[in-house]
Design a protein around this motif. Structure first.
Motif, PDB file in Angstrom:
ATOM      1  N   ASP A  25      12.171 -10.738 -64.766  1.00  0.00           N
ATOM      2  CA  ASP A  25      12.182  -9.455 -64.063  1.00  0.00           C
ATOM      3  C   ASP A  25      12.532  -9.553 -62.584  1.00  0.00           C
ATOM      4  O   ASP A  25      12.281  -8.621 -61.812  1.00  0.00           O
ATOM      5  N   ARG A  75      16.820  -4.966 -69.566  1.00  0.00           N
ATOM      6  CA  ARG A  75      15.781  -5.978 -69.714  1.00  0.00           C
ATOM      7  C   ARG A  75      15.917  -6.780 -71.001  1.00  0.00           C
ATOM      8  O   ARG A  75      15.708  -7.993 -71.016  1.00  0.00           O
ATOM      9  N   ARG A 131      12.912  -7.536 -57.272  1.00  0.00           N
ATOM     10  CA  ARG A 131      13.689  -7.671 -56.036  1.00  0.00           C
ATOM     11  C   ARG A 131      12.873  -8.410 -54.985  1.00  0.00           C
ATOM     12  O   ARG A 131      12.215  -9.405 -55.295  1.00  0.00           O
ATOM     13  N   VAL A 160      19.259   0.981 -60.555  1.00  0.00           N
ATOM     14  CA  VAL A 160      19.128   0.452 -61.911  1.00  0.00           C
ATOM     15  C   VAL A 160      19.744  -0.944 -61.973  1.00  0.00           C
ATOM     16  O   VAL A 160      20.871  -1.147 -61.510  1.00  0.00           O
ATOM     17  N   PRO A 161      19.041  -1.949 -62.525  1.00  0.00           N
ATOM     18  CA  PRO A 161      19.621  -3.289 -62.649  1.00  0.00           C
ATOM     19  C   PRO A 161      20.890  -3.264 -63.503  1.00  0.00           C
ATOM     20  O   PRO A 161      21.016  -2.459 -64.438  1.00  0.00           O
ATOM     21  N   GLU A 200      14.455  -6.645 -61.118  1.00  0.00           N
ATOM     22  CA  GLU A 200      13.737  -5.388 -60.881  1.00  0.00           C
ATOM     23  C   GLU A 200      12.680  -5.523 -59.789  1.00  0.00           C
ATOM     24  O   GLU A 200      12.462  -4.597 -59.018  1.00  0.00           O
ATOM     25  N   LYS A 210      14.426   2.304 -56.797  1.00  0.00           N
ATOM     26  CA  LYS A 210      15.302   1.138 -56.840  1.00  0.00           C
ATOM     27  C   LYS A 210      16.529   1.445 -57.705  1.00  0.00           C
ATOM     28  O   LYS A 210      16.435   2.153 -58.700  1.00  0.00           O
TER      29      LYS A 210
END
Length: 281
Positions: A92, A118, A97, A113-114, A95, A111
């Motif tokens: 993670d 996941r 960070r 979106v990655p 996410e 934040k």
């Protein structure tokens, strides 16, 4: 006439072309960008310049290129479907960070979106310590399972970022070998080749970004090079980097994260040169 340096900048709407001669003459052209294949607008603009000014392919000594292809792919979330392989316990990082916020007390900030969902982030058993020593050997079976899972999920590219691999990339190299064996031809990046530095989030994020845009930018640059060669334009193709420097098209295809901000960077470099020429602080 000979010895023209040519600058080309692609935007979402227009493609700008500038010819600069050895003697200081400047010719310019603005054409509509061709979103389906950005290379077409460049070739069209160059051919218009050849016809208008009586030039030919051999008059170009080098072609310098700034592009928003990479940044557009990120902003529009249209990059490659990317998987991430990382050390167990670090799934993670993208996410979490650095826990820093643009405005410390802004409770409404969210934040981004990655770029990797996941379930497409897979963990492997291994551990390198901060001095580069192997604390836990790589479990090859877990790495093979991770690769097989991502291939089954039809990822278009794989990013590999393991803890402390900047100090010793042996496990990342091993996973690269596994990817090549179990998914021949699938694009991949290991963090040691992209950004072999400390700080887990920055290294992971940069490696993912590089992987995310690599198929798109690589395809685009190969298309552009073929189109140039087909018209006899053998001049070297150089890409503007985000830091204002230049890199070859071949290097940009391997490390496209370095050209994400090439368009804006070119504008800054140009504004700086103009301000010096006009003696404006």
């Amino acid at each position: 006439m000979s010895g023209f340096r040519v600058g080309v900048d692609i935007g979402g709407t227009f493609t700008d072309i500038v010819f600069l001669a050895d003697d200081g003459r400047v010719f310019t052209k603005k054409v509509s960008s061709t979103v389906a294949d950005y290379a077409l607008a460049i070739i069209d603009g160059l051919e218009q310049m050849f016809d208008q000014y009586g030039l030919g392919a051999n008059d170009i000594s080098e072609l310098l290129h700034g592009t928003t292809v990479g940044s557009n792919a990120i902003l529009e979330l249209k990059g490659a479907r990317t998987g991430l392989i990382t050390t167990a316990g670090f799934r993670d990082v993208l996410e979490i960070r650095t826990l820093r916020m643009p405005r410390l007390y802004d409770l409404t900030w969210e934040k981004p979106v990655p770029l990797v969902e996941r379930y497409l982030r897979r963990e492997v058993t291994e551990r390198i310590d901060s001095n580069g020593a192997i604390s836990i050997p790589l479990d090859h079976a877990s790495a093979e399972r991770a690769v097989d899972f991502l291939v089954a999920e039809k990822v278009e590219a794989i990013a590999v970022c393991l803890i402390n691999s900047y100090a010793n990339p042996v496990h990342e190299r091993d996973i690269a070998t596994i990817i090549e064996a179990r998914a021949p031809g699938l694009p991949y990046c290991i963090s040691f080749d992209v950004l072999p530095e400390m700080k887990e989030y920055e290294r992971t994020s940069t490696t993912v970004i590089n992987t995310y845009v690599m198929p798109i930018i690589g395809t685009y640059l190969r298309s552009l090079r073929r189109a140039l060669d087909a018209r006899g334009i053998a001049a070297p193709l150089l890409l503007m980097q985000s830091n204002g420097g230049l890199m070859t098209a071949e290097a940009a295809a391997r490390l496209p994260a370095n050209v994400i901000e090439s368009g804006p960077a070119g504008g800054v470099v140009g504004a700086q040169a103009l301000s010096r020429a006009l003696d404006i602080p």
